[in-house]
Design a protein around this motif. Structure first.
Motif, mmCIF file in Angstrom:
data_model
loop_
_atom_site.group_PDB
_atom_site.id
_atom_site.type_symbol
_atom_site.label_atom_id
_atom_site.label_comp_id
_atom_site.label_asym_id
_atom_site.label_seq_id
_atom_site.Cartn_x
_atom_site.Cartn_y
_atom_site.Cartn_z
ATOM 1 N N UNK B 133 0.928 -1.296 -0.207
ATOM 2 C CA UNK B 133 0.130 0.484 0.476
ATOM 3 C C UNK B 133 1.079 1.277 0.081
ATOM 4 N N UNK B 134 0.350 2.229 -0.544
ATOM 5 C CA UNK B 134 1.195 3.798 -0.460
ATOM 6 C C UNK B 134 0.718 4.153 0.800
ATOM 7 N N UNK B 135 1.240 5.522 1.357
ATOM 8 C CA UNK B 135 0.762 6.088 1.886
ATOM 9 C C UNK B 135 -0.558 6.705 2.337
ATOM 10 N N UNK B 136 -1.187 6.324 1.649
ATOM 11 C CA UNK B 136 -2.353 7.022 1.870
ATOM 12 C C UNK B 136 -3.362 6.321 1.969
ATOM 13 N N UNK B 137 -3.408 5.280 1.810
ATOM 14 C CA UNK B 137 -3.999 3.839 1.872
ATOM 15 C C UNK B 137 -4.134 3.759 3.127
ATOM 16 N N UNK B 138 -2.546 3.793 3.798
ATOM 17 C CA UNK B 138 -2.375 3.332 5.043
ATOM 18 C C UNK B 138 -3.198 4.358 4.922
ATOM 19 N N UNK B 139 -3.373 5.294 5.329
ATOM 20 C CA UNK B 139 -3.926 6.367 6.796
ATOM 21 C C UNK B 139 -5.418 5.922 6.663
ATOM 22 N N UNK B 140 -5.887 5.199 5.175
ATOM 23 C CA UNK B 140 -7.522 4.781 5.064
ATOM 24 C C UNK B 140 -7.533 4.240 6.254
ATOM 25 N N UNK B 141 -6.996 2.924 5.586
ATOM 26 C CA UNK B 141 -7.174 1.629 6.681
ATOM 27 C C UNK B 141 -6.658 1.749 8.155
ATOM 28 N N UNK B 142 -6.162 2.299 9.006
ATOM 29 C CA UNK B 142 -5.802 3.159 9.537
ATOM 30 C C UNK B 142 -7.111 3.220 10.413
ATOM 31 N N UNK B 143 -7.886 4.260 9.846
ATOM 32 C CA UNK B 143 -8.482 4.937 9.729
ATOM 33 C C UNK B 143 -9.458 4.147 10.459
ATOM 34 N N UNK B 144 -9.991 3.637 9.227
ATOM 35 C CA UNK B 144 -11.482 2.703 9.543
ATOM 36 C C UNK B 144 -10.462 1.997 10.692
ATOM 37 N N UNK B 145 -9.345 1.032 10.979
ATOM 38 C CA UNK B 145 -9.210 0.059 12.394
ATOM 39 C C UNK B 145 -9.415 1.084 13.965
#
Lengths: 366, 366
Positions: B133-145
């Protein structure tokens, strides 16, 4: 209710007889549920033309399968469909019908390797069986529709200037769960103002404004069965073009509903509504079919669209949902779920009866 | 962010070069979203080895596509994939790679008829690109978590004797929506007492009872990205066997998380947890893989299971979720979503950090 599922499998066997296949391998999970009662994310069902059906699912669903389907032979296997394809051959099948609209090219190759049998397309045989519902199914769809209508009625006071589309979507989704939905039938659409021109608009951060038409398309899911309903309301005094547009779509919906009687050709039901919209000069602003069947899938056969052959029958639940979409300006869609009936007092029962906003009249919220 | 999507399409072109195909026809809707930004229920994307990509979708999504994907040529067509297959040939493609794990046998026949070109399996080329994942994707997954963990913490006081599984599922699902989820990542699992032995139990009418272990598996979805988390808690004083079982699964989860470092073989991460469970005599009570990738799909590559080849890499979000299921008695599963990192302070970041119930210790509710 193992009996109802055994009856459904017998109806599939009758359909198989016309295909000259020795067995049907059912892999569409909704069809597996329809034929067994098991809701699962990994299961397959082998229905031999003669002999007993065999269900395969993995260990996560084994206990549930034993409880829900005590009359079925059960294989606990992760590779459910390939194991059943092999079993079909072991038990003497030469032609195995598979669901070619569901099986991917990749899985088909694996089935061929596993089965050492000829695979023949089954087509939508189970979907065809599913079109006409039994009384138990209609009761579940009616319940899902009632939950949806109740949630709408309870939520509508929350439509106020400044509330965003997404906020209102959350309100009505919560209300459906509170009213007894097991889950949502689909992602709620809330389209306000110019967004109303997008039939499948995803609710966003646009706040409602006075002068908006607001289209709300929502549905509850109850014990696997779906509801589908759309209402368009006005926030503040509507402009004349908005009133006219609403009146046109309401008249088209009424015409579509009145055409939905047992024996009517599907394309003619669509035409009953579409002709009115075309006569008003909006034929190119109604870009989708008039409606669709509703059941274990939110969209299922029969599809009501231009030129569709096939006829409506007794006990077929459908939606009637004309819409007119004006790019950059807004739109109106009105949708009910109803069930076509014969031999009852009316040739159809509308199942999504809201108290606050009836399709006939544009509801104006202050 | 059209740039990021153009970059992803360039990476697909590089993968195409190894396949000797002139174009890729992308039909998996999640992959279309990954490569274009358009979320739709009917779309396809043609990525020629040389030249510009073409997006096709129907009129319902046309306005959204123009807004979200201004850099792409757009065809507004209901039959998105067959139109693009024909266009590929018009523009000179001889070999068109298609997603054989997504295209059904029925649709493949239609593509062949439309394309008059050779169709070659593309395999999971886009899914492979999606693993890191790129950083933007990781940030969205982190937010979902984070939304998921917050909802869990806010809901846990509602676990009381007499509350049913289904009622609690509604509580935590509402809490996820209130905390900012766009929708649920999957149907929440609430499995109490003996139901804990069913890994994918559907919440039912069983009321919680003192002495229950209760397993809650839930996740939020945020801007297309998923979270996945499981906690098992005790209601009332747990029996010794329950404490022992929890301690075993917690130790296995810890071992799995510690093994999840860049460069580790997937099967070895699974083994790190599984060996502990096997040593305790429960190897047959842990019937699923240790975890899976998380992103635009709730389950995606890489899969962590016995013997899986392939290695973890920097910026790969996965779950680690061992479970032990004792038929008729109950079970324990503990799951976190984490992202494997290199070059940071720790070789992974756990994203599902709950305050009320940490995996290390069995939370006992009065």
């Amino acid at each position: 209710m193992p009996e109802i599922h055994a009856l459904r499998r017998d109806r599939l066997r009758a359909a198989l007889a016309t295909l000259d296949a020795d067995a049907a391998l059912i892999t569409n999970l909704v069809n597996v549920r329809y034929l067994t009662g098991l809701a699962s994310s990994n299961a397959a069902l082998l229905v031999p033309a003669e002999g007993d059906a065999v269900l395969a699912t993995d260990s996560r669903y084994a206990l549930t399968a034993r409880r829900e389907c005590p009359d079925l032979e059960l294989l606990v296997e992760r590779m459910a469909e390939t194991v059943l394809a092999g079993l079909a051959v072991e038990r003497g099948a030469r032609w195995v019908a598979f669901e070619d609209h569901e099986v991917t090219v990749e899985r088909h190759a694996a089935l061929e390797a596993a089965a050492r049998a000829q695979l023949a397309p089954l087509g939508r045989a189970v979907e065809e069986l599913r079109i006409v519902k039994d009384d138990g199914e209609i009761a579940l769809i009616a319940r899902a529709c009632q939950i949806t209508a109740t949630a709408f009625d309870e939520s509508i006071a929350e439509i106020r200037p400044g509330v965003t589309e997404r906020e209102f979507a959350v309100v009505i989704e919560r209300a459906m769960i509170s009213a007894g939905a097991d889950k949502l039938a689909f992602d709620t659409i809330v389209a306000s103002g110019p967004h109303g021109a997008i039939p499948h608009h995803v609710p966003g951060d646009r706040p409602f404004e006075p002068g908006d038409l607001i289209t709300i398309d929502c549905g509850a899911k109850y014990r696997g069965y779906h509801a589908d309903m759309t209402r368009t309301v006005a926030l503040g005094t509507p402009a004349q073009w908005q009133r006219d547009l609403y009146g046109l779509v309401a008249a088209a919906q009424r015409a579509g509903i009145e055409a939905a009687v047992p024996g009517e050709v599907l394309g003619d039901v669509d035409m009953a509504a579409r002709d009115l919209i075309a006569a008003a000069g909006h034929v190119e602003h109604f870009g989708h079919g008039l409606g669709h069947g509703v059941g274990l899938d939110i969209h299922e056969a029969p599809m009501l669209g231009p030129g569709r052959p096939g006829k409506l029958a007794d006990r077929v639940p459908i939606t009637v949902e004309p819409g007119v979409y004006l790019p950059g300006r807004g739109g109106v869609r009105i949708e009910d779920t109803l069930v076509v009936r014969s031999g009852s007092s009316a040739p159809r029962d509308v199942l999504t009866m809201t108290r606050t906003s009836t399709p006939a009249e544009l509801l104006v919220l202050d």
